[in-house]
Write a protein that holds these residues in place. Structure first.
Motif, mmCIF file in Angstrom:
data_model
loop_
_atom_site.group_PDB
_atom_site.id
_atom_site.type_symbol
_atom_site.label_atom_id
_atom_site.label_comp_id
_atom_site.label_asym_id
_atom_site.label_seq_id
_atom_site.Cartn_x
_atom_site.Cartn_y
_atom_site.Cartn_z
ATOM 1 N N LEU A 7 42.501 55.726 50.109
ATOM 2 C CA LEU A 7 41.976 54.860 50.897
ATOM 3 C C LEU A 7 43.193 53.644 50.708
ATOM 4 C CD1 LEU A 7 38.424 54.862 49.693
ATOM 5 C CD2 LEU A 7 39.024 55.542 51.789
ATOM 6 N N ARG A 8 43.406 52.959 51.429
ATOM 7 C CA ARG A 8 44.470 51.726 51.288
ATOM 8 C C ARG A 8 43.580 50.406 51.149
ATOM 9 N NH1 ARG A 8 49.498 50.729 51.610
ATOM 10 N NH2 ARG A 8 50.144 52.792 52.035
ATOM 11 N N ALA A 9 44.143 49.702 50.161
ATOM 12 C CA ALA A 9 43.392 48.417 49.990
ATOM 13 C C ALA A 9 43.867 47.395 51.469
ATOM 14 C CB ALA A 9 44.006 47.529 48.892
ATOM 15 N N GLN A 10 42.899 46.594 51.683
ATOM 16 C CA GLN A 10 42.963 45.805 52.869
ATOM 17 C C GLN A 10 43.024 44.400 52.371
ATOM 18 O OE1 GLN A 10 43.199 47.103 55.787
ATOM 19 N NE2 GLN A 10 42.975 48.974 55.005
ATOM 20 N N PRO A 11 43.835 43.562 53.125
ATOM 21 C CA PRO A 11 43.865 42.187 52.792
ATOM 22 C C PRO A 11 42.453 41.462 53.343
ATOM 23 C CG PRO A 11 45.294 42.655 54.606
ATOM 24 C CD PRO A 11 44.775 43.958 54.332
ATOM 25 N N THR A 12 42.062 40.395 52.502
ATOM 26 C CA THR A 12 41.013 39.676 52.675
ATOM 27 C C THR A 12 40.981 38.379 51.844
ATOM 28 O OG1 THR A 12 38.464 39.715 53.272
ATOM 29 C CG2 THR A 12 39.325 40.850 51.175
ATOM 30 N N GLN A 13 39.989 37.705 52.014
ATOM 31 C CA GLN A 13 39.810 36.243 51.224
ATOM 32 C C GLN A 13 38.369 36.440 50.543
ATOM 33 O OE1 GLN A 13 40.591 32.621 53.336
ATOM 34 N NE2 GLN A 13 42.914 32.740 52.753
ATOM 35 N N ASP A 14 38.108 35.701 49.525
ATOM 36 C CA ASP A 14 36.871 35.728 48.813
ATOM 37 C C ASP A 14 36.816 34.549 48.131
ATOM 38 O OD1 ASP A 14 34.284 36.137 48.088
ATOM 39 O OD2 ASP A 14 34.630 38.476 47.946
ATOM 40 N N GLY A 15 35.720 33.883 47.546
ATOM 41 C CA GLY A 15 35.735 32.712 46.701
ATOM 42 C C GLY A 15 36.083 31.589 47.617
ATOM 43 N N GLY A 17 38.739 30.628 49.348
ATOM 44 C CA GLY A 17 39.918 31.042 50.098
ATOM 45 C C GLY A 17 41.012 31.845 48.888
ATOM 46 N N VAL A 18 40.440 32.717 48.110
ATOM 47 C CA VAL A 18 41.294 33.352 47.489
ATOM 48 C C VAL A 18 41.870 34.604 47.975
ATOM 49 C CG1 VAL A 18 41.729 34.633 45.250
ATOM 50 C CG2 VAL A 18 40.288 32.621 45.247
ATOM 51 N N ASN A 19 43.306 34.642 48.334
ATOM 52 C CA ASN A 19 43.632 35.863 48.893
ATOM 53 C C ASN A 19 43.870 37.105 47.735
ATOM 54 O OD1 ASN A 19 44.308 34.682 51.318
ATOM 55 N ND2 ASN A 19 46.012 33.539 50.513
ATOM 56 N N ILE A 20 43.099 38.233 48.497
ATOM 57 C CA ILE A 20 42.913 39.447 47.634
ATOM 58 C C ILE A 20 43.490 40.723 48.332
ATOM 59 C CG2 ILE A 20 41.647 38.573 46.202
ATOM 60 C CD1 ILE A 20 39.102 39.951 47.782
ATOM 61 N N ARG A 21 43.543 41.778 47.897
ATOM 62 C CA ARG A 21 43.413 43.227 48.500
ATOM 63 C C ARG A 21 42.311 43.844 48.063
ATOM 64 N NH1 ARG A 21 49.435 45.972 48.542
ATOM 65 N NH2 ARG A 21 49.265 45.915 46.656
ATOM 66 N N ARG A 22 41.493 44.641 48.918
ATOM 67 C CA ARG A 22 40.261 45.149 48.269
ATOM 68 C C ARG A 22 40.131 46.552 48.888
ATOM 69 N NH1 ARG A 22 35.287 41.497 49.999
ATOM 70 N NH2 ARG A 22 35.964 40.685 47.857
ATOM 71 N N VAL A 23 39.703 47.281 48.137
ATOM 72 C CA VAL A 23 39.114 48.671 48.469
ATOM 73 C C VAL A 23 37.415 48.775 48.157
ATOM 74 C CG1 VAL A 23 38.977 51.266 47.988
ATOM 75 C CG2 VAL A 23 41.390 49.810 47.728
#
Length: 281
Positions: A7-15, A17-23
């Motif tokens: 699985l490849r981590a996908q760029p997104t935001q949380d909190g 406006g924190v930029n993260i990569r997520r699986v």
């Protein structure tokens, strides 16, 4: 090493406006007992300065590991703790937690860290919340020829050595470690005590059993019942290792709440809105 899924981590935001990569997988439960892995990594404070203002959780556990920089954690139980590089924090939310995680003002050189969500079995989802961090605890290290396994939680068996991380109460016997490999080096890990094992590669590359290379930003679900030999590529590799025992229960998730039925999710929303989770003071 037998790879069951990649699985490849996908760029997104949380909190805020924190930029993260997520699986993440809340539906097929291919990561059971894990639900989600977020990687925060930037040398530009605009990517994370907003942090994670107060928000609730119920029915799951959060596990935070910081490699660079740090966060200050606050919750309604009265905990106010700075989590800095090399340290971990575990919060078993149970029936309800309100907490915030804000970047430390004195961490000027960027941020690299992870937050992992671990499911809780139905029988434990409404127990009182628990908190622990490794601030004053020592982390065991299993070293080999070109390998360093920095233990974060749970029991480990690698290179014919056995040791435990500083935190041992995670749901589903979950275990986590940070593995560094120099160029073309390898490590042998025995995951056979666990029903689930995975590798999240954050630096460098790994040699794939089928040829070619696995590159950073990918999570590999492994067959924990076969011999696991992890081999780094030409530039070496850095990765998180995750293990645990699948819970095997239905999951219903809405935002920060993870329960077993839609009715339980609606009750969590009502309880939070009526103030039953408490407030950060």
């Amino acid at each position: 090493m037998r790879i069951l899924q990649l699985l490849r981590a996908q760029p997104t935001q949380d909190g805020d406006g924190v930029n993260i990569r997520r699986v993440a997988d809340f539906h097929r439960l291919a990561l059971d007992p894990y639900l989600m892995l977020d990687e925060i990594r930037s040398d530009d404070e605009k990517d994370y300065v907003g942090g994670f203002p107060p928000h609730p959780h119920r029915g799951m556990e959060t596990f935070t590991y910081i490699r660079k920089g740090g966060f200050e954690h606050r919750d309604q139980m009265g905990h106010v703790k700075a989590i800095r590089a090399g340290k971990v924090q575990w919060m078993s939310t149970g029936r309800g937690v309100v907490h915030s995680e804000m970047p430390l003002a004195d961490a000027k050189d960027g941020l690299h860290g992870f937050q992992i969500w671990i499911n809780m079995p139905a029988k434990d989802k409404m127990r009182p919340p628990q908190y622990q961090d490794s601030g004053e605890l020592q982390h065991s290290v299993i070293e080999g020829d070109g390998s360093q396994l920095y233990l974060l939680a749970g029991a480990w068996d690698a290179n014919q050595q056995q040791a435990q991380g500083p935190l041992t109460q995670l749901a589903a016997d979950s275990a986590l470690a940070d593995l560094s490999l120099s160029a073309n080096s390898s490590i042998s890990i025995d995951f056979s005590r666990y029903g689930f094992s995975a590798v999240y590669l954050y630096d460098g590359s790994l040699q794939s059993p089928s040829g070619g290379a696995v590159t950073a930003g990918q999570l590999l679900v492994l067959d924990s019942q076969t011999q696991v030999q992890i081999v780094a590529g030409e530039q070496g590799a850095g990765m998180l290792l995750l293990a645990g025992n699948p819970i095997g229960e239905a999951v219903v998730q809405m935002g920060p709440f993870v329960m077993n039925t839609q009715a339980e999710i609606m009750q969590a929303v009502r309880d939070y809105q009526s103030g039953k989770f408490g407030d950060i003071v």
